[in-house]
Write an enzyme that holds these catalytic residues in place. Sequence first.
Site, PDB file in Angstrom:
ATOM      1  N   GLY A 295      43.781 102.688  19.579  1.00 48.89           N
ATOM      2  CA  GLY A 295      42.736 102.629  18.557  1.00 48.89           C
ATOM      3  C   GLY A 295      41.612 103.606  18.854  1.00 48.89           C
ATOM      4  O   GLY A 295      41.827 104.700  19.382  1.00 48.89           O
ATOM      5  N   SER A 296      40.388 103.197  18.574  1.00 46.48           N
ATOM      6  CA  SER A 296      39.250 104.113  18.659  1.00 46.48           C
ATOM      7  C   SER A 296      38.871 104.499  20.082  1.00 46.48           C
ATOM      8  O   SER A 296      38.053 105.404  20.275  1.00 46.48           O
ATOM      9  CB  SER A 296      38.036 103.494  17.966  1.00 46.48           C
ATOM     10  OG  SER A 296      38.283 103.355  16.582  1.00 46.48           O
ATOM     11  N   THR A 297      39.438 103.846  21.102  1.00 51.08           N
ATOM     12  CA  THR A 297      39.113 104.236  22.474  1.00 51.08           C
ATOM     13  C   THR A 297      39.640 105.627  22.814  1.00 51.08           C
ATOM     14  O   THR A 297      39.275 106.190  23.849  1.00 51.08           O
ATOM     15  CB  THR A 297      39.690 103.217  23.479  1.00 51.08           C
ATOM     16  OG1 THR A 297      41.097 103.094  23.280  1.00 51.08           O
ATOM     17  CG2 THR A 297      39.024 101.858  23.319  1.00 51.08           C
ATOM     18  N   ALA A 576      39.666 101.254  13.895  1.00 50.61           N
ATOM     19  CA  ALA A 576      40.882 101.923  14.336  1.00 50.61           C
ATOM     20  C   ALA A 576      41.167 101.606  15.774  1.00 50.61           C
ATOM     21  O   ALA A 576      40.306 101.213  16.508  1.00 50.61           O
ATOM     22  CB  ALA A 576      40.741 103.424  14.161  1.00 50.61           C
TER      23      ALA A 576
END
Length: 576
Positions: A295-297, A576
Site C-alpha cells: 500500500g502507501s508505505t 492505498a
Amino acid sequence: MNYHARKLLKLHLAPWRMATVAGLLLAGVAAVGARAFYLQGLHTDYLQGKGDAVANRNLTLPAHRGQITDRYGQLLAISTPVEALWARPADLQLSAAQRAHLAKVLDMPERDLTSRLAHRVRGEFSVRRPLTPEQAAAVAAMGVPGLVLRREFRRYYPAGEVAAHVVGFTNIDDVGQEGVERAYQNWLAGRAGERQVLRDRHGNTIRDLAPIKMAQMGGNLALSLDLKIQFLAHRELAAAIARHKAKGGSIVVLDAKTGEILALSNQPDFNPNNRRDYQPGPMRNRAVIDTFEPGSTVKPFVAAAVLERGLVQPGTVVSTPSDYRVGPKRVRDEHPHDSLTVTEIIQKSSNIGAAKLAMMLSPQQYWDVLNRTGFGQLPGSGFPGETAGRLRDYPTWKPVEQATMAYGYGLSVSLLQLARAYMAFANDGEVMPLSFLKREPQEIVGERVFSSAVAREVRAMMEAVTQEGGTGTRTRVPGYRVAGKTGTAHKLVDGRYAQDRYLSSFVGMAPASNPRLIIGVTIDEPSDGVYYGGSVAGPVFAQVMAASLRQLGLPPDAPDTATRLTRNAAGPDGGA
C-alpha cells in the site's frame, strides 16, 4: 540263549552297505570338525560378532543443548535433564497388576499402555517421554525387568509466547523445528557422546568395554533481541488485535544503526512449552514468511526515485486532478486536492500524486530503486522460510501496473523486508544487513542505495506525515521527532480486491533527527469499523517507540515541542 536264537539276532549286511554308512558318518564328523575349526580358528570374528550383538551395547550419551539468551543475557531457551521411560521387549516381565499400576503412574489409559507395550521390535522403544520426577521415582520403585529409565534433556522457554516466533522450538528428540532453534541447529546441538558396555541377559551393565567418549555441549547463542522491548511489542500488538477485532498482525523493531532485530512478534501466538496443542497457523512467523501488498508505505521510494534523478524537488507542485486515468485504470484519492507539492503527496498519501511521480520514470528506473532497497530479494536475516516477496521484471510492466505499484499494489513484501528497506532513509542512504544475533558495531558494513541528500529529503517528507495535516498524527511520541508512512491496502481475495477487507500498516523511525529505531506494524483485517493504517497500526507504533526510546535512554530531539497523541478516530489516509 541257544544257537538258533543267536542266529536270528545276527545282522547280515552287504559289505558295500556297511562301508557306505561308515563313510557317511566319517564325512559328517569331518565336516563338523572342519566347520568348528573354521569358525573357532580361522573366522573367529563371526561368532564373536554374534555374541557381541547380544551382550555388547553402544549407548548414546545425549549432549546438553546450548542456551539461547537475549542481548543482555536473559534466558530464552534452556535445556533441563529429565527421565524418559523405555521398554526392552525381550526382557519385559509385567503382570496385570503391575500394568494397571504403571498406567496410573503414567496417567494414561491402561488400554493405551497395553497397546504400546505390545510392540514387538528389536532393541528398545520409548513408552513415555519425558517423565516428571515423581513418575520417574515411582517407575524405578517398581523394579520391573525390561523397563528402562534414560536420562534425556527437555527444552524449556522462560519467555513463553513472548519470544516464541523468533526462538522457535525443538521436537521431542531435541532437534530444532522452527526459528533460531532450527536455523542454528548444528551450533546449538553439540555432539553426542558414546559408551560401549557389556550387559548380561537381564540387561544389567557388567563393565565398560572402552573409554567413554564424553558428550560435547552445544554452543550458546546471544540473540539481538532486547527482551524488554520484545515484551512491549508483544503486549501492544496483542492489545491492538483484540481492540480492532483483527485476524492477526505483526511488529518488527530494528536498530537502524546496526541492522539488529530488537523485537519481532506476531499474532496469533503459541506457547512453545506446550507441545500437545501445536497448530501450524499460530506457529507461522508472519513478519518473515507472509507477504502483503504494501500500500502507501511504498510511496517514499517513489519520491526517492524522482528526487534522485533531479526530476522534482520537495517543493515542486504536482497537479492532482480528481479524474486521473492511466490507460483504463482510474486512480483516485480518498481526499482529493487540485494540486500538491511532492512533500504533500507523501504527507497526505495521495495515490494520484504518487502515480504521476512514478510515470515520470521509465520502468527500469523505478524497478532499479525498488530492487536496490531490497524489494524482490531475500532480506538476508538467515531465518528459516524468509521470503523475497514479489517484484516482477520491468520489461513485463504495463503503464497501469507501473502506476499502481507507485501506491503499493502489484508487488508484495514481508514486514521484515519492508522495515529493512526503510533503513535507507534512517541511515542517510545506507542499508545495514539484518541479524537475529547480537553483533558488535565494528562487524557491520552497510550498502549505499541513495545519496545522503535524497535520504534526508525523503525523511523530512515522512516527518510531515506525523504532523498536523498528515495521515500519521497518531504516531507521535512526546519529546521526539518521528518520521514514517501509513499504509492501507485492500486485500486480494480469490483474484479480486475485497472492498471490506484491509491490511493496515505503518513503518516509521525515531528520533527523526538521527534515527536509531525503525518499527514496522501490520494489522490484518481489522473489523471494528476502523481500518486506516494511521489509526490502527499507528498507535501501536507510538506506544512501542516511546517505551523503547526510554528503554535505550536516547535523549529527546524535540524536548520543547508540546507533542501529544491525537484522539482522532480515523485520520485521513490515502487508502492505498
